[in-house]
Design an enzyme around this catalytic site. Structure first.
Site, PDB file in Angstrom:
ATOM      1  N   HIS A 133       0.839  -1.210   0.000  1.00 27.70           N
ATOM      2  CA  HIS A 133       0.000   0.000   0.000  1.00 27.70           C
ATOM      3  C   HIS A 133       0.875   1.262   0.000  1.00 27.70           C
ATOM      4  CE1 HIS A 133      -3.698   2.298   1.240  1.00 27.70           C
ATOM      5  NE2 HIS A 133      -2.784   3.118   1.730  1.00 27.70           N
ATOM      6  N   GLU A 134       1.799   1.311   0.952  1.00 34.38           N
ATOM      7  CA  GLU A 134       2.634   2.514   1.063  1.00 34.38           C
ATOM      8  C   GLU A 134       3.562   2.662  -0.149  1.00 34.38           C
ATOM      9  OE1 GLU A 134       1.684   4.645   3.163  1.00 34.38           O
ATOM     10  OE2 GLU A 134       0.428   3.263   4.340  1.00 34.38           O
ATOM     11  N   HIS A 143       1.758   4.771  -2.599  1.00 35.37           N
ATOM     12  CA  HIS A 143       1.850   6.203  -2.263  1.00 35.37           C
ATOM     13  C   HIS A 143       3.237   6.742  -2.636  1.00 35.37           C
ATOM     14  CE1 HIS A 143      -1.911   6.913  -0.197  1.00 35.37           C
ATOM     15  NE2 HIS A 143      -1.702   5.974   0.706  1.00 35.37           N
ATOM     16  N   GLU A 148      -4.567   7.980  -2.684  1.00 38.68           N
ATOM     17  CA  GLU A 148      -5.045   6.690  -2.194  1.00 38.68           C
ATOM     18  C   GLU A 148      -5.353   5.744  -3.359  1.00 38.68           C
ATOM     19  OE1 GLU A 148      -4.794   5.966   0.890  1.00 38.68           O
ATOM     20  OE2 GLU A 148      -6.099   4.231   1.252  1.00 38.68           O
TER      21      GLU A 148
HETATM   22 MG    MG Z   1      -3.139   5.280   2.234  1.00 37.55          MG
END
Ligand code: MG
Length: 503
Positions: free
Chosen positions: A268-269, A272, A298
């Site tokens: 997830h990160e 980003h 996101e």
């Molecule tokens: Mg996030």
């Protein structure tokens, strides 16, 4: 520097902006440190620094000299898209700061810096009453903030706009209105299916933290994370923090069991981080050298987490690698890991919830925030309202405040209006994947062939390289050829979980 900019007045403006950018850069590094290595008591001084740095940036942004440079540059003819983007972003920031008096900004910064500490204590003791006076003040100040900022339709619009430029309460209501019936229906079918389980044996499997760290690093290398421009560290709540586009730091956590929580957080990160890392280098140290909004940000993290990390293709192609670092996987099949990554069940905690129920957690928070800002709800009622709604929506009731109303850090940070961006990102991630597939081929094939470079390049061309050049809705329209549409997300759930649960 400033190679993307041709206009002389623009270059002069950007040179002056470096003062503001440097303050933000330093503040960002302090922010990262606060969440990772800062000794706990340092917050006493640190909160003063955060307050003053914000005021300093505000003062520089609002100085007559700087505003004159913006006005002069804006009057120039034939500005290119990057230059127009700079003007849009700076005027937006000036407008926001102009409407919020410095005393208000400093008070809010100090209040939220302290509130974060109080919230942590309240959560530890699972006692909402400890946090209640702070949240009451934060809500009061947020209502005031909405009035100061101004709005056309709804006071909550003013707060949404701070996180997602141009987003309206009405649009969020439409989005959730279109989503809700399908979410309820799909969850019901899954819970009634023969394959429904409320736990998975892999959740209990313990891992070696050092080995898990190595595995996370391997996955980041596989995806193409540039360790010369970034780091992976540990924090209680995973996050990404970029100072500039050449220093992008991500974190994850290691509980010692339930490895998907550590791995999927890293993935997830990474999403980003990649967004910031792939911004056009020619935009370095300018106001547009950052992701354009939280929703678009996101969408990038959710794309990597949900569309890649939770895919069957990812599990299939990395099963041997996973086994190398997590020997207990020898007892399991690929299908077990895939099910474990995609286990659907009503969950008390938002960040631990699955693709099917996740948005329900956001809907709950959105409705509470809207009620608070409309003054239809009082902070003192929140624990009760939270628990009743969890029971109504997901059929589970938090046994205490820590697992209910106190679970998220956002309100303690004063971030009211933030949560809907999580849903926007989750929905856009699917839409982005479908558009990508129509242009460079099936995602599952790309993953099987380890063509992560092609995936990165597509994301860079369509979204990342622009930074904040275009407002979020325009960027999405340009990249995808259409506006956000929840239909893609619902179709994705239908297809994926029809297969997984035979529903
Ligand atoms: Mg996030």
């Amino acid at each position: 520097m400033f190679e993307a900019f041709e206009n002389k007045k623009m270059k002069k403006l950007l040179d002056k902006f470096l003062d503001i950018w440097s303050v933000a850069y330093a503040g960002s590094l302090l922010g990262w440190d606060t969440e990772t290595y800062m000794p706990a008591s340092s917050i006493k001084e640190r909160s003063i620094v955060f307050g003053r740095l914000t005021v300093l940036a505000q003062r520089m942004l609002l100085s007559p000299e700087f505003r004159e440079l913006v006005n002069q540059a804006e009057k120039e003819e034939k500005l290119n898209d990057f230059e127009k983007g700079v003007i849009r972003v700076l005027k937006r920031e000036i407008r926001i700061f102009e409407k919020l008096p410095p005393e208000f900004v400093e008070e809010f910064e100090k209040l939220t810096a302290e509130a974060k500490v109080v919230w942590r204590k309240a959560k530890e003791k699972s006692d909402f009453s400890i946090f209640e006076p702070y949240l009451t003040k934060i809500v009061d100040m947020s209502r005031k903030k909405a009035e100061l900022l101004g709005y056309d339709e709804h006071p909550y619009d003013a707060l949404l706009d701070l996180f997602e430029e141009g987003l309206k309460t009405r649009e969020v209501e439409d989005m959730f209105g279109n989503l809700k019936p399908s979410l309820v229906d799909i969850l019901k079918r899954i819970r009634n299916s023969d394959g429904y389980r409320d736990k998975h044996p892999l959740e209990k499997e313990k891992y070696d933290i050092e080995k898990m760290k190595q595995l996370n690093k391997k996955i980041l290398e596989l995806f193409g994370f540039d360790f010369n421009r970034g780091r992976l560290d540990i924090s209680a709540h995973p996050f990404t923090n970029s100072m500039g586009i050449f220093d992008v730091r991500i974190t994850t956590r290691y509980a010692g069991y339930d490895f998907r929580r550590s791995l999927l957080a890293v993935i997830h990160e990474f999403g980003h981080g990649l967004y910031e890392l792939q911004i056009d280098e020619k935009l370095m140290a300018t106001p547009i050298a950052t992701g354009v909004s939280l929703g678009v940000h996101e969408s990038q993290s959710r794309f990597w987490e949900n569309m890649i990390g939770r895919s069957l293709a990812f599990v299939e192609t990395n099963f041997d690698l996973l086994k190398e670092f997590l020997p207990f996987l020898e007892k399991y099949q690929i299908s077990d890991v895939y099910r474990y990554f995609n286990l659907v069940r009503p969950e008390l905690i938002r960040v631990e919830s699955d693709e099917v129920t996740y948005n329900q957690h956001i809907i709950l928070r959105f409705e509470i925030e809207k009620g608070l800002i409309e003054e239809k709800l009082d902070v003192s009622e929140l624990p009760q309202i939270w628990n009743e709604n969890m029971d109504r929506i997901l059929g589970i009731r938090p046994p205490n405040d820590a697992l209910g109303v106190l679970q998220d850090i956002h309100w303690s940070m004063g971030a009211i209006g933030y949560f809907p961006t999580y849903s926007i990102g989750t929905i856009l991630a699917v839409q982005i994947a479908r558009k990508m597939e129509s242009e460079i081929g099936n995602l599952s094939d790309l993953i099987h062939e380890k063509k992560y470079g092609e995936i990165r390049t597509w994301l860079k061309d369509k979204i990342h390289r622009w930074g904040s050049t275009y407002p979020p809705k325009e960027l999405i329209k340009r990249a995808l050829g259409e506006n956000m549409n929840v239909r893609y997300f619902i179709d994705h759930l239908e297809r994926k979980y029809k297969h997984l649960y035979a529903i």
